[in-house]
Design a protein around this motif. Structure first.
Motif, PDB file in Angstrom:
ATOM      1  N   ILE A 127       1.451  -5.244  -9.970  1.00 57.75           N
ATOM      2  CA  ILE A 127       1.654  -3.782  -8.707  1.00 57.75           C
ATOM      3  C   ILE A 127       1.576  -3.919  -7.313  1.00 57.75           C
ATOM      4  O   ILE A 127       2.463  -3.494  -6.889  1.00 57.75           O
ATOM      5  CB  ILE A 127      -0.033  -3.597  -9.217  1.00 57.75           C
ATOM      6  CG1 ILE A 127      -0.465  -2.866  -9.815  1.00 57.75           C
ATOM      7  CG2 ILE A 127       0.319  -2.140  -8.057  1.00 57.75           C
ATOM      8  CD1 ILE A 127      -2.241  -2.277 -10.152  1.00 57.75           C
ATOM      9  N   SER A 128       2.164  -5.233  -7.098  1.00 58.17           N
ATOM     10  CA  SER A 128       2.736  -5.639  -5.818  1.00 58.17           C
ATOM     11  C   SER A 128       3.373  -6.161  -6.079  1.00 58.17           C
ATOM     12  O   SER A 128       4.406  -5.513  -5.434  1.00 58.17           O
ATOM     13  CB  SER A 128       1.656  -7.460  -6.398  1.00 58.17           C
ATOM     14  OG  SER A 128       0.926  -7.957  -5.647  1.00 58.17           O
ATOM     15  N   LYS A 148       4.750  -2.482  -5.430  1.00 55.78           N
ATOM     16  CA  LYS A 148       4.850  -1.955  -4.098  1.00 55.78           C
ATOM     17  C   LYS A 148       6.144  -2.452  -3.782  1.00 55.78           C
ATOM     18  O   LYS A 148       6.446  -2.258  -2.383  1.00 55.78           O
ATOM     19  CB  LYS A 148       3.473  -2.483  -3.526  1.00 55.78           C
ATOM     20  CG  LYS A 148       2.176  -0.961  -4.173  1.00 55.78           C
ATOM     21  CD  LYS A 148       0.745  -2.283  -3.499  1.00 55.78           C
ATOM     22  CE  LYS A 148      -0.427  -1.442  -3.826  1.00 55.78           C
ATOM     23  NZ  LYS A 148      -1.613  -2.262  -3.332  1.00 55.78           N
ATOM     24  N   LYS A 149       5.717  -3.829  -3.539  1.00 54.79           N
ATOM     25  CA  LYS A 149       7.250  -4.411  -2.602  1.00 54.79           C
ATOM     26  C   LYS A 149       8.646  -3.843  -2.711  1.00 54.79           C
ATOM     27  O   LYS A 149       8.853  -3.134  -2.041  1.00 54.79           O
ATOM     28  CB  LYS A 149       7.071  -5.838  -3.570  1.00 54.79           C
ATOM     29  CG  LYS A 149       9.281  -6.625  -3.139  1.00 54.79           C
ATOM     30  CD  LYS A 149       8.436  -8.102  -3.499  1.00 54.79           C
ATOM     31  CE  LYS A 149      10.297  -8.576  -2.983  1.00 54.79           C
ATOM     32  NZ  LYS A 149      11.004  -7.898  -2.926  1.00 54.79           N
ATOM     33  N   ILE A 191       9.353  -0.308  -4.587  1.00 52.03           N
ATOM     34  CA  ILE A 191       8.749   1.392  -3.580  1.00 52.03           C
ATOM     35  C   ILE A 191       9.328   0.786  -2.118  1.00 52.03           C
ATOM     36  O   ILE A 191      10.200   1.247  -1.568  1.00 52.03           O
ATOM     37  CB  ILE A 191       7.557   1.366  -3.792  1.00 52.03           C
ATOM     38  CG1 ILE A 191       7.471   2.295  -4.972  1.00 52.03           C
ATOM     39  CG2 ILE A 191       7.535   2.915  -2.468  1.00 52.03           C
ATOM     40  CD1 ILE A 191       5.942   2.904  -5.146  1.00 52.03           C
ATOM     41  N   ILE A 192       8.520  -0.130  -1.324  1.00 54.12           N
ATOM     42  CA  ILE A 192       9.201   0.028  -0.069  1.00 54.12           C
ATOM     43  C   ILE A 192      10.712  -0.672   0.435  1.00 54.12           C
ATOM     44  O   ILE A 192      11.004   0.026   0.920  1.00 54.12           O
ATOM     45  CB  ILE A 192       8.297  -1.574   0.705  1.00 54.12           C
ATOM     46  CG1 ILE A 192       6.549  -1.091   0.849  1.00 54.12           C
ATOM     47  CG2 ILE A 192       8.660  -2.429   2.159  1.00 54.12           C
ATOM     48  CD1 ILE A 192       6.150  -2.918   0.675  1.00 54.12           C
ATOM     49  N   PRO A 237       9.150   1.645 -10.889  1.00 55.90           N
ATOM     50  CA  PRO A 237       9.949   2.557  -9.791  1.00 55.90           C
ATOM     51  C   PRO A 237      11.159   3.826  -9.999  1.00 55.90           C
ATOM     52  O   PRO A 237      11.816   4.499  -9.530  1.00 55.90           O
ATOM     53  CB  PRO A 237       9.832   1.732  -8.330  1.00 55.90           C
ATOM     54  CG  PRO A 237       8.416   0.735  -8.145  1.00 55.90           C
ATOM     55  CD  PRO A 237       9.590   0.508 -10.011  1.00 55.90           C
TER      56      PRO A 237
END
Length: 377
Positions: free
Chosen positions: A7-8, A11-12, A14-15, A234
């Motif tokens: 998940i981390s 998120k990374k 996606i950023i 993603p």
């Protein structure tokens, strides 16, 4: 496998995607642009061939013959000249592709019941146009010849037996009007999906290396499999949105309905997406720079266009070229798309292609994980 670490990574990623608006815009705009451009440009339907006419007969019969050519929709006999030299000039310059020459004795010979002659000059530099022009002209002249003979016999007071010796009755399945657009659009969907996803993910690891963030990943406890999965998810979401967009454009803009199950089509598209994204990630683990990643990506894209059956029938290719085409996942996905969209078939008939696509996705993702090690070269 740690879900929190995955998940981390998600998120990374996606950023990073949000920080690169041009690439994100390309992911959604480019598929539509490619579908529109290729959908209108790539076609095997040859129509409105520029035709120049040298009518030396200038009779009702000659004008009728020109009208028959025009009414087929394949010829545009709008250019009239008065000499052979003008025809040669127009064919040489490319302003005309076909020259129709009607001799001065054309109507006289027809009136006498003799065989009249027409001459057709065809620019053979484009074989597809030339074959279409020649075959259509042969059909036109055969039909006109038959009609003239029947009319002559009837004028003599004889009732001709019009029943042919052989009666061929045919039905064309799946694409009754034989419109090339209906054949090309499903193939375009597969081709665009592969090209976009490979280009998007081919830069994933290379971007990490060039931005210096790969060193930060090296000192974390994230495993290669977790990194690959986290980066993949993603892009799966982006790719799936692309599928919905271009499928919608194919259905509602180009009027190519899905005859089979849309649910199955989306599920099978997801399987293909995972393989295509995995292929892009594998490229990113091999390439050292974004330029190398782009070059490798295009080295995969070009054979996919030529060898997958999108433009040319694979059956007519040499055996060795067919074998190369079998190594491309889009080759099988073409069969899936055209099977579901055009024929309305499902897993019962497409299971071999689905199994191969699934096996390829597992193989290429596994290979990407093996290739990815948390050390700098």
């Amino acid at each position: 496998m740690n879900i929190r670490r995955i998940i981390s990574i998600i998120k990374k990623e996606i950023i990073q995607i949000r920080r690169d608006p041009p690439s994100l815009a390309m992911a959604f705009v480019l598929p539509v642009m490619m579908l529109l451009i290729f959908g209108y440009a790539v076609t095997t339907d040859v129509e409105h061939i520029k035709t120049v006419v040298l009518d030396m007969s200038k009779s009702h019969q000659s004008r009728q013959m020109v009208t028959v050519f025009k009414n087929t929709g394949y010829f545009d006999p709008d250019l009239y000249v008065e000499s052979y030299d003008e025809i040669n000039h127009l064919l040489d310059s490319g302003d005309a592709r076909v020259g129709l020459i009607i001799p001065s004795d054309y109507a006289i010979k027809l009136h006498r019941g003799e065989q009249a002659t027409l001459q057709l000059l065809v620019d053979g530099s484009d074989p597809l146009v030339a074959r279409t022009a020649l075959s259509t002209a042969q059909v036109i002249t055969q039909k006109e010849s038959y009609d003239i003979k029947v009319k002559t016999i009837r004028q003599a007071g004889i009732d001709p037996d019009l029943k042919p010796a052989v009666d061929l009755r045919y039905r064309i399945w799946y694409n009754p009007d034989m419109v090339s657009l209906k054949f090309n659009i499903p193939g375009l969907i597969g081709l665009i999906m592969q090209n976009i996803t490979i280009l998007l993910t081919a830069f994933a690891m290379v971007r990490e290396r060039e931005r210096g963030t790969l060193e930060q990943l090296i000192i974390t406890p994230v495993k290669p499999a977790e990194l690959i999965i986290g980066k993949l998810i993603p892009y799966i979401a982006i790719g799936f949105v692309d599928v919905l967009i271009i499928l919608g454009f194919g259905m509602f803009w180009f009027n190519v309905p899905v005859k089979g199950s849309i649910i199955q089509l989306l599920i099978f598209s997801l399987v293909f997406l995972m393989g295509a994204l995995g292929l892009g990630l594998f490229v990113s683990t091999v390439a050292k720079t974004q330029l190398q990643a782009m070059q490798i990506g295009f080295a995969i894209i070009l054979p996919s266009v030529l060898l997958s059956g999108f433009m040319f029938p694979r059956e007519s290719m040499p055996q060795i070229i067919q074998v190369i085409g079998y190594a491309l996942p889009v080759t099988y996905f073409m069969q899936v798309l055209r099977g579901i969209i055009l024929k309305g078939v499902g897993f019962t008939f497409l299971w071999k292609d689905i199994i191969i696509l699934t096996a390829f996705a597992i193989f290429i993702l596994g290979l990407s994980i093996i290739r990815l090690n948390k050390r700098l070269d």
